[in-house]
Design a protein around this motif. Structure first.
Motif, PDB file in Angstrom:
ATOM      1  N   PHE A  85      11.575  89.244 -60.794  1.00 28.14           N
ATOM      2  CA  PHE A  85      10.783  90.238 -61.513  1.00 28.14           C
ATOM      3  C   PHE A  85       9.950  89.612 -62.619  1.00 28.14           C
ATOM      4  CE2 PHE A  85      10.391  93.312 -65.018  1.00 28.14           C
ATOM      5  CZ  PHE A  85       9.547  94.209 -64.390  1.00 28.14           C
ATOM      6  N   LEU A  86      10.493  88.680 -63.373  1.00 29.66           N
ATOM      7  CA  LEU A  86       9.739  88.102 -64.488  1.00 29.66           C
ATOM      8  C   LEU A  86       8.548  87.283 -64.004  1.00 29.66           C
ATOM      9  CD1 LEU A  86      12.605  87.087 -66.924  1.00 29.66           C
ATOM     10  CD2 LEU A  86      11.086  89.066 -67.030  1.00 29.66           C
ATOM     11  N   ILE A  87       8.711  86.593 -62.900  1.00 32.08           N
ATOM     12  CA  ILE A  87       7.580  85.843 -62.331  1.00 32.08           C
ATOM     13  C   ILE A  87       6.515  86.825 -61.837  1.00 32.08           C
ATOM     14  CG2 ILE A  87       6.871  84.285 -60.477  1.00 32.08           C
ATOM     15  CD1 ILE A  87       9.623  82.962 -60.744  1.00 32.08           C
ATOM     16  N   ASN A  88       6.954  87.889 -61.171  1.00 33.06           N
ATOM     17  CA  ASN A  88       6.009  88.905 -60.698  1.00 33.06           C
ATOM     18  C   ASN A  88       5.265  89.546 -61.862  1.00 33.06           C
ATOM     19  OD1 ASN A  88       7.017  88.378 -58.179  1.00 33.06           O
ATOM     20  ND2 ASN A  88       8.270  90.211 -58.063  1.00 33.06           N
ATOM     21  N   LEU A  89       5.971  89.788 -62.953  1.00 34.95           N
ATOM     22  CA  LEU A  89       5.342  90.387 -64.125  1.00 34.95           C
ATOM     23  C   LEU A  89       4.331  89.439 -64.759  1.00 34.95           C
ATOM     24  CD1 LEU A  89       5.644  93.096 -65.606  1.00 34.95           C
ATOM     25  CD2 LEU A  89       7.169  91.938 -67.191  1.00 34.95           C
ATOM     26  N   ALA A  90       4.688  88.159 -64.829  1.00 34.44           N
ATOM     27  CA  ALA A  90       3.768  87.168 -65.400  1.00 34.44           C
ATOM     28  C   ALA A  90       2.504  87.034 -64.554  1.00 34.44           C
ATOM     29  CB  ALA A  90       4.464  85.823 -65.529  1.00 34.44           C
ATOM     30  N   VAL A  91       2.657  87.043 -63.253  1.00 28.37           N
ATOM     31  CA  VAL A  91       1.481  86.949 -62.377  1.00 28.37           C
ATOM     32  C   VAL A  91       0.621  88.202 -62.500  1.00 28.37           C
ATOM     33  CG1 VAL A  91       0.748  86.847 -59.959  1.00 28.37           C
ATOM     34  CG2 VAL A  91       2.543  85.333 -60.787  1.00 28.37           C
ATOM     35  N   SER A  92       1.254  89.360 -62.645  1.00 25.19           N
ATOM     36  CA  SER A  92       0.461  90.587 -62.797  1.00 25.19           C
ATOM     37  C   SER A  92      -0.336  90.569 -64.093  1.00 25.19           C
ATOM     38  CB  SER A  92       1.359  91.823 -62.733  1.00 25.19           C
ATOM     39  OG  SER A  92       2.166  91.934 -63.878  1.00 25.19           O
TER      40      SER A  92
END
Length: 91
Positions: free
Chosen positions: A58-65
């Motif tokens: 989730f944190l990687i997905n949030l950073a990419v978003s």
């Protein structure tokens, strides 16, 4: 998945709001366009990343978003008027 989508959109709205507050108004497009582009860009970036990497990061997905939202918002920044030539040169 619903909560992740809401988080992506909220982060995109925060990035767009920060852009409208930090950049001068003459450099950005209309505020409504900026505030609409941020959440949509973050949502698309987050969902594509979630599809590629999976839902357990989730944190990687949030950073990419956040990165996608910032990148698409940077396309709405106008160049300063003084940098443009006043008239085209003809031979």
């Amino acid at each position: 998945m619903l909560w992740e989508s809401i988080a992506f959109a909220a982060v995109g709205l925060a990035v767009a709001y920060a852009a409208t507050r930090l950049l001068p108004r003459r450099r950005l497009a209309a505020a409504t366009l900026v505030l609409a582009t941020g959440p949509v860009a973050a949502l698309v970036g987050g969902l594509i990343t979630r599809t590629v990497l999976g839902s357990d990061r989730f944190l990687i997905n949030l950073a990419v978003s956040v990165g996608v939202a910032a990148a698409l918002l940077s396309l709405l920044v106008r160049s300063p008027r003084s940098a443009r030539p006043s008239s085209p040169r003809t031979a």
